[in-house]
Structure formats: structure tokens, C-alpha cells
Design a protein around this motif. Structure first.
Motif, PDB file in Angstrom:
ATOM      1  N   ALA A  19      25.089  45.169  42.930  1.00 35.65           N
ATOM      2  CA  ALA A  19      25.679  44.690  44.182  1.00 35.65           C
ATOM      3  C   ALA A  19      25.147  43.293  44.501  1.00 35.65           C
ATOM      4  O   ALA A  19      23.969  43.122  44.780  1.00 35.65           O
ATOM      5  CB  ALA A  19      25.363  45.647  45.318  1.00 35.65           C
ATOM      6  N   VAL A  20      26.035  42.311  44.445  1.00 36.56           N
ATOM      7  CA  VAL A  20      25.668  40.927  44.775  1.00 36.56           C
ATOM      8  C   VAL A  20      25.920  40.665  46.257  1.00 36.56           C
ATOM      9  O   VAL A  20      25.159  39.962  46.915  1.00 36.56           O
ATOM     10  CB  VAL A  20      26.464  39.936  43.896  1.00 36.56           C
ATOM     11  N   ASN A  40      17.929  31.257  47.017  1.00 39.26           N
ATOM     12  CA  ASN A  40      18.697  31.349  45.778  1.00 39.26           C
ATOM     13  C   ASN A  40      18.859  32.807  45.386  1.00 39.26           C
ATOM     14  O   ASN A  40      17.904  33.589  45.440  1.00 39.26           O
ATOM     15  CB  ASN A  40      17.982  30.592  44.661  1.00 39.26           C
ATOM     16  N   GLY A  41      20.077  33.187  45.002  1.00 36.45           N
ATOM     17  CA  GLY A  41      20.340  34.560  44.583  1.00 36.45           C
ATOM     18  C   GLY A  41      20.598  35.524  45.728  1.00 36.45           C
ATOM     19  O   GLY A  41      20.707  36.730  45.516  1.00 36.45           O
ATOM     20  N   ALA A  42      20.732  34.996  46.954  1.00 37.14           N
ATOM     21  CA  ALA A  42      20.937  35.867  48.119  1.00 37.14           C
ATOM     22  C   ALA A  42      22.336  36.462  48.183  1.00 37.14           C
ATOM     23  O   ALA A  42      22.573  37.455  48.869  1.00 37.14           O
ATOM     24  CB  ALA A  42      20.656  35.095  49.403  1.00 37.14           C
ATOM     25  N   VAL A 207      23.830  32.415  60.165  1.00 35.83           N
ATOM     26  CA  VAL A 207      23.894  33.685  59.446  1.00 35.83           C
ATOM     27  C   VAL A 207      22.970  33.558  58.245  1.00 35.83           C
ATOM     28  O   VAL A 207      23.161  32.695  57.392  1.00 35.83           O
ATOM     29  CB  VAL A 207      25.332  34.006  58.993  1.00 35.83           C
ATOM     30  N   LEU A 208      21.952  34.413  58.194  1.00 33.74           N
ATOM     31  CA  LEU A 208      20.966  34.372  57.116  1.00 33.74           C
ATOM     32  C   LEU A 208      21.165  35.563  56.193  1.00 33.74           C
ATOM     33  O   LEU A 208      21.115  36.717  56.624  1.00 33.74           O
ATOM     34  CB  LEU A 208      19.555  34.399  57.696  1.00 33.74           C
ATOM     35  N   GLY A 212      21.850  40.110  49.114  1.00 32.88           N
ATOM     36  CA  GLY A 212      23.192  40.651  49.255  1.00 32.88           C
ATOM     37  C   GLY A 212      23.575  41.149  50.626  1.00 32.88           C
ATOM     38  O   GLY A 212      24.705  41.597  50.830  1.00 32.88           O
ATOM     39  N   VAL A 213      22.647  41.095  51.584  1.00 32.87           N
ATOM     40  CA  VAL A 213      22.944  41.586  52.934  1.00 32.87           C
ATOM     41  C   VAL A 213      22.621  40.501  53.958  1.00 32.87           C
ATOM     42  O   VAL A 213      21.909  39.539  53.671  1.00 32.87           O
ATOM     43  CB  VAL A 213      22.142  42.870  53.265  1.00 32.87           C
ATOM     44  N   ILE A 214      23.152  40.677  55.156  1.00 30.37           N
ATOM     45  CA  ILE A 214      22.839  39.762  56.247  1.00 30.37           C
ATOM     46  C   ILE A 214      21.569  40.238  56.937  1.00 30.37           C
ATOM     47  O   ILE A 214      21.503  41.360  57.443  1.00 30.37           O
ATOM     48  CB  ILE A 214      24.010  39.661  57.233  1.00 30.37           C
TER      49      ILE A 214
END
Length: 252
Positions: A19-20, A40-42, A207-208, A212-214
Motif C-alpha cells: 500500500a503506497v 520521501n516515500g510518504a 496536509v502532512l 501512505g496515510v495522512i
């Protein structure tokens, strides 16, 4: 009545079983400049690609003015402008023809096309250089041409993905001023950047994302008041606290 221009609902995307983007949801209201940030990679870039219709999402929905973008993709794309991180300009076309080409993709023709090309180049300060090839331009000028190509069709929603990477401070300031002018003229903007001073200056909401999630979605001033009690007084400190990532270690 909802003021939402864009509604992202429970959006999912997987690559090779991983899950990205893992169920993100948020809204963007008319007149917002949203800072869309993360390490990076979030999953930031993938999320932008999903919202831009460049990549198909696996689950969830994206609504523009209350309509599903999958069912009304043509109308949505007409309303959308994208300034990609990687320059999307043709080095063998002069500045005028670059903007003309991208604007014509929206079925704009004739005198209207000429007017919009001129307006876009004047807006970014390149009208006097319109006959020159981008190869002669500085990095900042190429970035401004990239913006002109994205705004010539007068989008209502503009996605700007790291628009100031690799340019000098003066060019960065010029681009930031252009962002504020676009917003004042009625454009709603999603702005991604690793430079927190840009987010601080431009954005009313942040929005941070991480993993893969906020992680947080708050008005800029609420960020400060919420975390000040923990001794965190800058967006850099809050970013480090919430993600464990030092902005100085991030690639831009």
C-alpha cells in the motif's frame, strides 16, 4: 452548501502488494492554497498522480465540484492545471510555441489562443523572451515557462509539484509571488514542497503525509498553536516530530 472544490475519499493505491496510498481522505475548498507535504516515500507523489488522473486508483473516489472525476474526466481535465517537478517543455520550440502547444490541447483556437498565450507569458514575465528557445533560459526561467504552459488555459485547480526545485532565490521569490497572484485571481492550488519557508508563506492549510496515510490536516495557524505547547515553534520542528525525518536529510 459545501465549499469543496475537490474531495478525496478513502483513496487507495498498491504496487506489488504494498500500500503506497492507504485510504487518504481530505477536502480542498475554493480559494485554498494547500501545502501537501511529507518525507520521501510518504506517498505524496503517488497521491498527486492519482488526483491528476495520471494513475488509476484502486479504491476510493475523487470528486471535483461534487462530480466523480472518473465519470467526468474530460471536464475535470479542462479545469485542471499541472506544474510537474520534472520540466514539461520542449527545448526545440520557442517559449511562445511551447505555451501555444499546451494551451491548444484544451481545444482553444484562433484569437482566443493567441490572447491566452500572451497572457500566460506576460504573467510569468517571459513575453519579451517569447521567440527564444528554452535552451537559452536559466533554470528559473524554465520553471516560469513550465508554469505558463500549465496556466494558459485558465485552470480552476492547479497542482504545483516542487515548482522551485534547483533554482536561485530570486527566481524562487518570483514564482512564489506568481502563486499568490494566481490564487488572488481565483485559482485553488495544491502546492508540494520540501521548503517549509515556502509552505509557511503561501499556504493556508497543510496536509502532512507519511507512510501512505495522512498524519495531520490542519489550518497553518492551528498547527502552530497545537504544537507550541510541546515546544515546537516551526514547521520544520513539527515535521520532524510527526515523521521522524529531518528536512535537511531529504532529497529535493
Amino acid at each position: 452548501m459545501s465549499n469543496a472544490v475537490l474531495e478525496v475519499k478513502n483513496l487507495h493505491k498498491q504496487y506489488e502488494g504494498k500500500a503506497v496510498v492507504d485510504g487518504i481522505s481530505f477536502e480542498i475548498n475554493a480559494g485554498d492554497i494547500i501545502g501537501f507535504i511529507g518525507p520521501n516515500g510518504a506517498g505524496k507523489s503517488t497521491s498527486i498522480n492519482l488526483i491528476s488522473t495520471i494513475v488509476e486508483f484502486d479504491q476510493g473516489n475523487v470528486m471535483y465540484l461534487g462530480r466523480e472525476i472518473r465519470r467526468h474526466e474530460k471536464d475535470y481535465k479542462k479545469a485542471l492545471g499541472i506544474v510537474p517537478q520534472d520540466l514539461a517543455i520542449y527545448e526545440d520550440l520557442n517559449a511562445y510555441d511551447n505555451v501555444k502547444f499546451f494551451c491548444s490541447l484544451y481545444n482553444i483556437k484562433g484569437n482566443q489562443l493567441k490572447e491566452k498565450v500572451k497572457e500566460a507569458l506576460e504573467f510569468v514575465g517571459l513575453w519579451d523572451r517569447r521567440k527564444e528557445l528554452p535552451a537559452k533560459f536559466s533554470g528559473g526561467m524554465k520553471r516560469r515557462l513550465n508554469i505558463a504552459c500549465a496556466i494558459a488555459h485558465s485552470p480552476k485547480l492547479l497542482i504545483m509539484d516542487e515548482p522551485t526545485v534547483g533554482i536561485d532565490p530570486q527566481s524562487r521569490n518570483n514564482i512564489m509571488e506568481a502563486v499568490l497572484r494566481l490564487n488572488k485571481e481565483g485559482t485553488t492550488i495544491i502546492y508540494t514542497s520540501h521548503y517549509m519557508e515556502e509552505v509557511e508563506t503561501l499556504c493556508n492549510r497543510i496536509v502532512l503525509m507519511d507512510k501512505g496515510v495522512i498524519v495531520e490536516d490542519l489550518d497553518k495557524q492551528v498547527y502552530k498553536s497545537k504544537y507550541a505547547a510541546q515546544g515546537l515553534h516551526s514547521l520544520e520542528e513539527i515535521f520532524l516530530h510527526l515523521t521522524g525525518t529531518d528536512l535537511r536529510d531529504m532529497e529535493v
